[in-house]
Design an enzyme around this catalytic site. Structure first.
Site, PDB file in Angstrom:
ATOM      1  N   ASP A  66      16.231  35.857  31.876  1.00 26.42           N
ATOM      2  CA  ASP A  66      15.595  36.982  31.656  1.00 26.42           C
ATOM      3  C   ASP A  66      14.730  37.284  30.338  1.00 26.42           C
ATOM      4  O   ASP A  66      14.771  38.011  29.594  1.00 26.42           O
ATOM      5  CB  ASP A  66      16.584  38.086  31.716  1.00 26.42           C
ATOM      6  CG  ASP A  66      16.029  39.403  31.771  1.00 26.42           C
ATOM      7  OD1 ASP A  66      14.904  39.813  32.275  1.00 26.42           O
ATOM      8  OD2 ASP A  66      16.855  40.252  31.130  1.00 26.42           O
ATOM      9  N   GLU A  75      25.527  31.521  31.456  1.00 27.03           N
ATOM     10  CA  GLU A  75      25.618  31.956  32.711  1.00 27.03           C
ATOM     11  C   GLU A  75      24.913  30.950  33.798  1.00 27.03           C
ATOM     12  O   GLU A  75      24.411  31.398  34.861  1.00 27.03           O
ATOM     13  CB  GLU A  75      25.066  33.437  32.675  1.00 27.03           C
ATOM     14  CG  GLU A  75      25.759  34.362  32.041  1.00 27.03           C
ATOM     15  CD  GLU A  75      25.062  35.836  32.545  1.00 27.03           C
ATOM     16  OE1 GLU A  75      24.292  35.850  33.213  1.00 27.03           O
ATOM     17  OE2 GLU A  75      25.731  36.801  31.659  1.00 27.03           O
ATOM     18  N   TYR A 112      28.527  43.785  32.086  1.00 31.02           N
ATOM     19  CA  TYR A 112      27.436  44.954  32.146  1.00 31.02           C
ATOM     20  C   TYR A 112      28.188  46.194  32.808  1.00 31.02           C
ATOM     21  O   TYR A 112      27.342  46.628  33.528  1.00 31.02           O
ATOM     22  CB  TYR A 112      26.080  44.441  32.302  1.00 31.02           C
ATOM     23  CG  TYR A 112      25.198  43.836  31.349  1.00 31.02           C
ATOM     24  CD1 TYR A 112      24.619  44.249  30.305  1.00 31.02           C
ATOM     25  CD2 TYR A 112      25.567  42.252  31.589  1.00 31.02           C
ATOM     26  CE1 TYR A 112      23.804  43.544  29.498  1.00 31.02           C
ATOM     27  CE2 TYR A 112      24.815  41.561  30.523  1.00 31.02           C
ATOM     28  CZ  TYR A 112      24.135  42.032  29.577  1.00 31.02           C
ATOM     29  OH  TYR A 112      23.466  41.227  28.306  1.00 31.02           O
ATOM     30  N   GLU A 166      27.966  39.361  25.345  1.00 35.71           N
ATOM     31  CA  GLU A 166      26.964  40.227  25.798  1.00 35.71           C
ATOM     32  C   GLU A 166      27.550  41.467  26.250  1.00 35.71           C
ATOM     33  O   GLU A 166      28.512  41.687  26.965  1.00 35.71           O
ATOM     34  CB  GLU A 166      26.104  39.742  26.853  1.00 35.71           C
ATOM     35  CG  GLU A 166      24.973  38.492  26.474  1.00 35.71           C
ATOM     36  CD  GLU A 166      23.989  38.071  27.488  1.00 35.71           C
ATOM     37  OE1 GLU A 166      23.916  38.888  28.443  1.00 35.71           O
ATOM     38  OE2 GLU A 166      23.818  36.984  27.216  1.00 35.71           O
TER      39      GLU A 166
HETATM   40  C1  GCB Z   1      22.300  38.536  30.807  1.00 38.73           C
HETATM   41  C2  GCB Z   1      21.754  37.242  30.342  1.00 38.73           C
HETATM   42  C3  GCB Z   1      20.618  37.823  29.287  1.00 38.73           C
HETATM   43  C4  GCB Z   1      19.868  38.923  30.091  1.00 38.73           C
HETATM   44  C5  GCB Z   1      20.725  40.157  30.190  1.00 38.73           C
HETATM   45  C6  GCB Z   1      19.932  41.371  30.813  1.00 38.73           C
HETATM   46  O1  GCB Z   1      23.525  38.352  31.418  1.00 38.73           O
HETATM   47  O2  GCB Z   1      22.489  36.599  29.762  1.00 38.73           O
HETATM   48  O3  GCB Z   1      19.569  36.771  29.346  1.00 38.73           O
HETATM   49  O4  GCB Z   1      19.022  39.463  29.360  1.00 38.73           O
HETATM   50  O5  GCB Z   1      21.928  39.746  30.984  1.00 38.73           O
HETATM   51  O6  GCB Z   1      19.784  42.318  30.298  1.00 38.73           O
HETATM   52  O7  GCB Z   1      20.256  41.634  32.090  1.00 38.73           O
END
Ligand code: GCB
Length: 645
Positions: free
Chosen positions: A204, A448, A501, A537
């Site tokens: 990403d 990941e 997330y 994250e």
């Molecule tokens: C993740 C990734 C990261 C992305 C992020 C997102 O899990 O490790 O590279 O930018 O999510 O914002 O979706």
């Protein structure tokens, strides 16, 4: 564009070298025996837009000045080339681009046969071929680590007017590159022009390309200090500095080392290629906000004297050294024997116009923001950062989880021998470059990967074991996603790093589910592995200036509230086995275009221009509060030690 041009040109050129790298990769520093010549500035540039992208090779663009063979652009170095011009074709270009720079070398460099002249590239993304005055000198795969080539023989062969450096760079990613990618040919001619192809990736961030870091020439004597490896320890209050030095060019030499404190006073000395220096009452290297005098650096001065027919010839190299220890228990991450809690960020090398190009102003601003925030750590998501970044981390006490470019490894083809071999090689290059930085406390081999795929078990077992063998002094992790319940890499790592997330990609809009889901996440992972965990994250996409209360997604209120919900659980678990939290992301950054990205990823707590969104203030209050709670200062220092906001 026809055939299979882009992949075909990369494949056969790949280095077939075995593991165990030749030589060191010391950062080029000036010394009484070493000079540097920076090659930053405007270079001549041309992208090869020919159908098969091979016109540059067919016409041998390296043989003559680039301007004699067609139009060129002025291209800044260091910088990505993508966002510098108004040409949309160049922004998304895939294939070979050509850089060229002419320079004049000091007479002594070309006439003194006792001088070794080296060309060094901090990074060229992704595959690079280098010619000097039309002669092929080097090739390198991988866009995030330095490489260099000794050009002495060439420049000292006869009278030399000037030195023309030509570099061809290909940004194509394949299933075996790091990061991996695929080229997709769109063959339906009712929808796409003939030969149409796109680069697909599973990560990403925008695949910026070009000469991203400084390019320079430097000199050493012909018998020279090639590499230094330092590891440190403590015995009561005596600091132990173990050193190992490798010398190239001759067997006839003496080595002397001196360790100087921050005031330049000698505190220990030794002789020979390896040994241990003992520093009574040593000042330890402490992370920022963990001590009133963080980031204490000694200087290890290595002095080589080569015995030559013409008499003794010296070479001097000075390496900053921080004395500190790192250890991991079932539930703690220890620095100098004290529990360390990572309160920090994930970053990207990313900015307007420059893309991934190194820039001192940006670097200084980012470190000022980190310190303002009270951040004590970051992860180099998702690739190794510039050496100058690592040096500032040493200087300011910002702890680093140093990550390889192993991001977006999702295809079964990316778990074969070719990929594994390259990944091992990249870990060797990374450890070779960053092993002496006290700020680096852990290696991250990947982010990941779809590690539940069957061959991934062997892949990660081998990769992690190899990394530990390369550097037994640091723990190893790889970063997983909370959804990958049965993770084949997790049994081998020392620390579990988990990305999640909640209430963003899962249950979007439902902030109320975070406490339960996050607590379950931690309990499941700790229950399965009994290893310390970092929330590596978490975050929410936020467009600065969007406001709504009660909060809705994409507003500043939503980002704040999401963070606060995470913090409720982190505050419970950090008293148990959670040893860190790293926000996604420090700043907004560019990605490929997609319906889910509004001019890039907006999960930054700062904008891409480094201005705070309101979540930055939430995090700032939190990080300073945590720092004040967990200081390890001795009682007599405490009175004036509390860190001020
Ligand atoms: C993740 C990734 C990261 C992305 C992020 C997102 O899990 O490790 O590279 O930018 O999510 O914002 O979706």
């Amino acid at each position: 564009m026809g055939g299979t041009p882009v992949l075909a040109v990369v494949g056969p050129l790949l280095w077939a070298c075995g593991l165990a790298l030749q030589g060191g990769m010391l950062y080029p520093r000036e010394s009484p025996s070493r000079e540097r010549k920076e090659l930053g500035g405007l270079w001549s540039f041309r992208a090869d837009f020919s159908d098969n992208r091979r016109q540059g090779f067919e016409q041998q663009w390296y043989k003559r000045p680039l301007r004699e063979l067609g139009p060129t652009l002025d291209m800044p170095v260091p910088s990505s080339f993508n966002d510098v011009t108004q040409d949309g074709r160049l922004r998304g270009f895939i294939g070979w681009v050509w850089y060229e720079r002419e320079t004049v070398l000091p007479l002594r460099w070309t006439q003194d046969l006792g001088t070794r002249v080296v060309l060094r590239l901090g990074s060229a993304h992704y595959y690079a071929i280098v010619w000097v005055n039309g002669v092929h000198m080097a090739e390198h795969e991988g866009g995030h680590l330095p490489f260099e080539v000794d050009i002495s023989t060439l420049v000292q062969a006869g009278p030399l007017e000037s030195c023309r450096i030509t570099i061809a760079i290909n940004n194509t990613l394949t299933p075996n590159t790091l990061p991996p990618g695929t080229i997709l040919y769109k063959t339906d001619t009712s929808k796409y022009p003939k030969g149409y192809f796109v680069q697909n990736t599973n990560f990403d961030f925008f695949n910026y390309a070009g000469l991203h870091r400084p390019v320079l020439l430097y000199t050493t004597p012909t018998t020279y200090i090639d590499d230094i490896t330092v590891t440190t320890g403590m015995d009561q209050d005596t600091g132990l500095v173990n050193y190992q030095i490798s010398v190239q060019g001759s067997q006839r030499f003496d080595l002397k080392v001196r360790l100087l404190d921050a005031e330049g006073q000698q505190v220990a000395e030794g002789t020979g290629a390896q040994g241990q220096l003992q520093v009574p009452r040593a000042h330890l290297w402490w992370p920022y906000l963990m001590h009133s005098y963080p980031a204490y650096l000694y200087s290890l001065e290595v002095r080589l004297t080569a015995q030559t027919a013409a008499g003794p010839v010296p070479d001097v190299y000075t390496l900053p050294v921080g004395i500190r220890t790192v250890a991991v228990t079932e539930s703690q991450f220890l620095i100098n024997g004290k529990p360390f809690y990572f309160h920090g960020v994930n970053k990207h090398e990313d900015a307007d116009i420059r893309g991934k190009g190194f820039d001192w102003s940006l670097l200084a601003k980012d470190f000022n923001l980190l310190r303002w925030l009270g951040a004590n750590a970051f992860r180099t998501s998702h690739y190794p950062y510039a050496e100058e970044v690592m040096q500032l981390c040493d200087r300011y006490g910002i702890v680093v989880i140093d990550e390889s470019p192993g991001v977006g490894i999702v295809l079964p083809e990316s778990y074969g021998n070719a990929s594994l071999h390259h990944h091992l090689e990249v870990m060797e290059e990374l450890v070779r470059r960053d092993k002496n930085h006290p700020a680096v406390v852990m290696w991250s081999v990947a982010n990941e990967p779809t590690s539940f795929l069957k061959p991934a078990g062997y892949y990660f077992k081998t990769l992690i074991a190899h990394t530990k063998a390369l550097d037994p002094s640091r723990p190893v992790t790889f970063v997983t996603n909370a959804n990958y319940a049965s993770d084949l890499g997790a049994p081998y790592v020392d620390v579990i790093c988990v990305n999640s997330y909640y209430s963003w990609y899962h249950d979007p809009g439902h902030l109320e589910v975070i406490p339960l889901q996050l607590a379950t996440q931690f309990e499941d992972w700790y229950g399965a592995y009994q290893k310390p965990i970092i929330q590596s994250e978490y975050g929410a996409e936020t467009i600065p200036g969007f406001h709504q209360d009660p909060p809705v997604m994409f507003t500043e209120e939503y980002q704040r509230r999401l963070l606060e919900q995470y913090h409720l659980v982190l505050d419970q678990k950090r008293r148990q086995y959670v040893v860190g939290e790293l926000i996604w992301n420090f700043a907004d950054f560019m990605t490929d275009q997609s319906p889910s990205r509004a001019v890039g990823n907006r999960k930054g707590i700062f904008t891409r221009q480094r201005q705070p969104k309101s979540a930055a203030f939430v995090l700032r209050d939190r990080y300073w509060k945590i720092a004040n709670e967990s200081t390890h200062l001795k009682p007599q220092c405490l009175e004036n030690s509390l860190f001020v906001l």
